[in-house]
Scaffold this motif. Structure first.
Motif, short mmCIF file in Angstrom:
data_model
loop_
_atom_site.label_atom_id
_atom_site.label_comp_id
_atom_site.label_asym_id
_atom_site.label_seq_id
_atom_site.Cartn_x
_atom_site.Cartn_y
_atom_site.Cartn_z
N THR A 179 0.88 -1.10 -0.08
CA THR A 179 0.03 0.12 0.06
C THR A 179 0.83 1.38 0.01
N GLU A 180 1.90 1.14 0.82
CA GLU A 180 2.79 2.31 0.66
C GLU A 180 3.53 2.68 -0.42
N ASP A 181 3.68 1.64 -1.37
CA ASP A 181 4.19 1.77 -2.73
C ASP A 181 3.38 2.24 -3.75
N LEU A 182 1.97 1.72 -3.64
CA LEU A 182 0.93 2.05 -4.55
C LEU A 182 0.30 3.57 -4.10
N GLY A 183 0.57 4.09 -2.96
CA GLY A 183 -0.17 5.04 -2.33
C GLY A 183 -1.46 4.75 -2.03
N PRO A 184 -1.85 5.40 -0.60
CA PRO A 184 -3.05 5.20 -0.01
C PRO A 184 -4.24 5.95 -0.74
N ALA A 185 -3.97 7.09 -1.42
CA ALA A 185 -4.88 7.73 -2.25
C ALA A 185 -5.43 6.89 -3.22
N GLN A 186 -4.53 6.06 -3.84
CA GLN A 186 -4.74 5.29 -5.05
C GLN A 186 -5.84 4.20 -4.49
N LEU A 187 -5.85 3.67 -3.29
CA LEU A 187 -6.65 2.66 -2.84
C LEU A 187 -7.86 3.16 -2.77
N LEU A 188 -8.18 4.56 -2.22
CA LEU A 188 -9.23 5.16 -1.77
C LEU A 188 -10.10 5.15 -3.03
N ALA A 189 -9.30 5.78 -3.95
CA ALA A 189 -9.92 6.06 -5.45
C ALA A 189 -10.37 4.59 -6.09
N LYS A 190 -9.81 3.47 -5.90
CA LYS A 190 -10.16 2.49 -6.35
C LYS A 190 -11.42 1.86 -5.76
N PRO A 214 12.61 -8.60 -11.94
CA PRO A 214 11.97 -7.52 -11.24
C PRO A 214 10.85 -7.99 -10.23
N LEU A 215 10.29 -9.40 -10.65
CA LEU A 215 8.92 -9.73 -10.18
C LEU A 215 9.37 -10.73 -9.21
N ARG A 216 10.47 -11.20 -9.02
CA ARG A 216 10.62 -12.45 -8.21
C ARG A 216 11.01 -11.92 -6.58
N VAL A 217 11.22 -10.79 -6.42
CA VAL A 217 11.32 -10.32 -5.04
C VAL A 217 10.69 -8.73 -5.20
N PHE A 218 9.88 -8.63 -4.20
CA PHE A 218 9.19 -7.21 -4.05
C PHE A 218 10.11 -6.28 -3.44
N GLN A 219 10.57 -5.11 -4.53
CA GLN A 219 11.39 -4.07 -3.93
C GLN A 219 10.79 -2.88 -3.95
N GLY A 220 9.69 -2.62 -4.54
CA GLY A 220 9.25 -1.30 -4.51
C GLY A 220 9.53 -0.46 -5.71
N ARG A 221 8.68 0.52 -6.00
CA ARG A 221 9.27 1.42 -7.11
C ARG A 221 10.37 2.02 -6.77
#
Length: 677
Positions: free
Chosen positions: A400-411, A579-586
């Motif tokens: 969520t920190e990587d996506l952005g909480p505002a994006q979650l609220l928008a979804k 890039p998908l093997r281990v989550f690193q964040g943007r």
């Protein structure tokens, strides 16, 4: 000439009398014919869910001849008014016969009132004991016949006839005395309903069963004599011993519909009365033996059509101890972990993760916010699909920190969820239930996940499901559904293709379970309406068993999900792109690598002597980890961030941890009793 003149005089007098009579009838002051009837809420098949009383608590349900058993109408007309379809409101032959019988017998033997005259009396609520009242009924009956057809006059009678207590109208009577609509009636039932309006209080079967039975028998005897029913007609079935209460299904929804639209008399809904009653009984059973202040809410919907099939706001609408009148399907509560599937779906769409991607479950802190897993443990690196199955908190907060909480609220908004934020800007705690949503909106969200990621507008009114907005891609929705369908079911529940998620809000205030198969979606909430904690309440223990039980009510077997869309990436962790093997964040590429940090035990800690060893908790660093005690290797190849160090003896010890990139951290601790000086 004189006879001809006399004839003309008679004709003119007759015409004048006729015209005067017509003018007299046309000038009749008419009562209100369209009387107020109970507001009715019906299910998808026309079955009554709830009826509201009219004035003074009176239940009056409208009825038309085409809604009534034809045998009842045949018996009613044969008993009350055999020339109903031939007279114009007043049967003069019947009136003369009644008058002659009264004179001859010195008492009233039969009445001369037609059904039209009885309808007139019911409309005016007038008596029949005096000549003026009878003349008024005759005049009104003639006037009614000029304004209404025979079926409309029958409708007036069938709607207004009294059947004892606060019951008016044939439909209210059959529901009250026999628990069914008047479409199919036995001869005995029809006979009782014909006899009741003549003396509705004196013949009430629940109070005066012998009188009611005698009146019923009298009707049957007349019908046999006139050949309407066969001689072998039996009255073996007893008269009803009690009044049934009118249906009270989906009462909270009915209240809301009546409040929102007080002009509509009949609300036809998508609900299924049989399923609604079964869900209501199941909810009562689920609360039995539990905290008496607990309540429950359930919603069942077809996510393909958007039709809501059952809606329960509480198990008992009239219960006061647990505020049963509160509609908990519309109450804003913390959703706990039930938003996690959406977060992971967004991560799949953003290319940040794959179900097989490894993600850290380690101690983290975002300023003063340091989320913890429900059990306080850390798993180290774990596959995303397992993190969702186990409902871990730290991985979803990292995402969520990587996506952005505002994006979650928008979804959530796109999905049709009206989320209530306590205040301030959207925060990371939203992913763990730090906002308010309703059960209705949560079911709406999961309906969209089940509908290939496309939002669904749930409705109680029949309407074609219009295309919604894409919340997450169909491949992401399939991945989420596949993961959720592999969560082990509660103990005793059948295995199947049910994708479901449970949730428990902070302080054990709300227990949730939301699930779906290829066609239906169900949501269950349990808790206290006043928002106080329910100690020991967990969604998996309380709500999940109810969820599976509701699906058993809907269908014998769950419906399997369709195969994955062709664009779905189905690979093992090792075969994933790097890039998908281990989550690193943007922002991982811009961040300086952090070495491992021993957060427990802290440097200088004194630990009581124990043969069980020491628990280590790590933060940051890149696994696998190696651990040294007093420069001796004791653990290696460790991916977890919570490690168990074997017994290393009492006294001072130096603990070191190294990660895969060579970074290290060291603490000095003392094991056992303090050193004496």
């Amino acid at each position: 000439m004189r006879p001809l003149f006399a004839i003309w005089v008679c004709v003119l007098l007759g015409a004048g009398l006729r015209d005067g009579f017509d003018d007299w009838i046309d000038a009749t002051e008419m009562p209100v014919i369209a009387v107020d009837t109970s507001v009715e809420v019906r299910d998808r098949n026309g079955t009554l869910l709830r009826a509201f009383p009219v004035e003074e608590g009176l239940f009056r349900l409208g009825a038309r001849p085409d809604q009534v058993d034809p045998r009842f109408l045949e018996m009613l007309i044969a008993y009350e008014d055999k020339r109903f379809y031939r007279h114009n409101g007043v049967d003069l032959l019947a009136g003369l016969r009644a008058a002659w019988q009264a004179v001859w017998n010195q008492t009233i033997v039969s009445g001369g009132s037609t059904l039209t005259m009885q309808a007139a009396r019911l409309l005016e609520n007038s008596g029949t004991g005096d000549v003026a009242g009878k003349l008024r009924q005759m005049r009104l009956a003639w006037a009614l016949e000029r304004r209404l057809d025979k079926d409309e006059i029958l409708s007036v009678y069938l709607t207004n006839a009294p059947y004892g207590g606060n019951i008016e109208g044939l439909r209210a009577a059959t529901l009250t005395w026999f628990g069914k609509e008047p479409w199919r009636l036995t001869a005995a039932q029809a006979a009782l309903l014909i006899a009741l309006p003549q003396a509705p209080e004196k013949r009430r079967p629940d109070r005066f069963p012998d009188t009611a039975d005698a009146a019923r028998q009298h009707v049957i005897d007349r019908m046999i004599a006139r050949g309407v029913v066969p001689e072998a007609t039996s009255l073996a079935e007893p008269v009803p011993a009690r009044r049934r209460t009118l249906p009270m299904l989906a009462p909270h929804l009915a209240d809301r519909l009546r409040y929102d639209d007080d002009l509509t008399r009949t609300h036809q809904l998508t609900l299924d009365a049989t399923l609604q009653a079964a869900v209501q009984a199941l909810a009562s059973k689920a609360l039995h033996g539990r905290d008496p202040q607990m309540s429950i809410a359930v919603i069942v919907a077809d996510h393909q059509s958007g039709e809501i099939l059952a809606s329960l706001g509480s198990a008992n609408y009239t219960a006061s101890q647990n505020n049963g009148f509160v509609d908990m399907s519309r109450a804003y509560r913390s959703p706990g972990s039930t938003l996690k599937p959406l977060v992971y779906g967004m991560g799949f769409d953003q290319g940040l993760i794959h179900p097989k991607t490894l993600i850290d479950d380690r101690p983290v802190a975002f300023g003063t916010y340091a989320p913890q897993n429900f059990d306080g443990r850390f798993r180290g690196q774990i596959a995303v699909e397992d993190a969702l199955k186990q409902s871990l908190n730290i991985p979803v907060v990292l995402l969520t920190e990587d996506l952005g909480p505002a994006q979650l609220l928008a979804k959530l908004t796109v999905a049709g969820v009206d989320a209530r934020r306590p205040g301030g800007s959207p925060g990371l705690a939203m992913a763990l239930g730090g906002l308010g949503v309703t059960l209705h909106d949560l079911v709406t969200l999961y309906a969209g996940l089940a509908n290939a990621g496309q939002s669904v507008r749930l409705s109680y009114h029949p309407s074609g499901q219009a295309g919604g907005r894409q919340v997450i891609s169909r491949s992401a929705a399939w991945q989420v559904s596949h993961i959720l369908s592999n969560i082990p079911p509660p103990a005793g529940a059948a295995q199947g293709h049910l994708a479901y998620k449970t949730g428990t809000s902070y302080g054990h205030r709300d227990a949730w379970a939301i699930g779906y198969d290829a066609k239906h979606v169900v949501g269950v909430w349990m808790g206290r309406p006043d928002g106080t904690p329910v100690p020991g309440a967990f969604g998996g223990d309380l709500a999940a068993p109810v969820l599976f039980d509701v699906f058993r009510l809907i269908k014998p077997e769950l419906e399997a999900f369709p195969p994955p869309p062709p664009e779905t990436l189905l690979l093992s962790q090792a075969a994933l792109p790097a890039p998908l093997r281990v989550f690193q964040g943007r922002n991982a590429i811009f961040q300086e690598a952090q070495g491992p940090e021993l957060v427990f035990p802290p440097n200088g800690a004194r630990i009581g002597q124990s043969g069980d060893g020491v628990t280590l908790k790590l933060r940051h660093g890149v696994p696998p980890f190696s651990v040294l005690a007093n420069d001796r290797l004791v653990l290696q190849g460790q991916y977890a961030r919570e490690l168990h160090l074997p017994d290393i003896g009492i006294g001072a010890s130096s603990i070191s941890v190294l990660d895969a990139e060579g970074h290290a951290d060291r603490v000095q601790i003392w094991i056992g009793a303090p050193q004496l000086h």
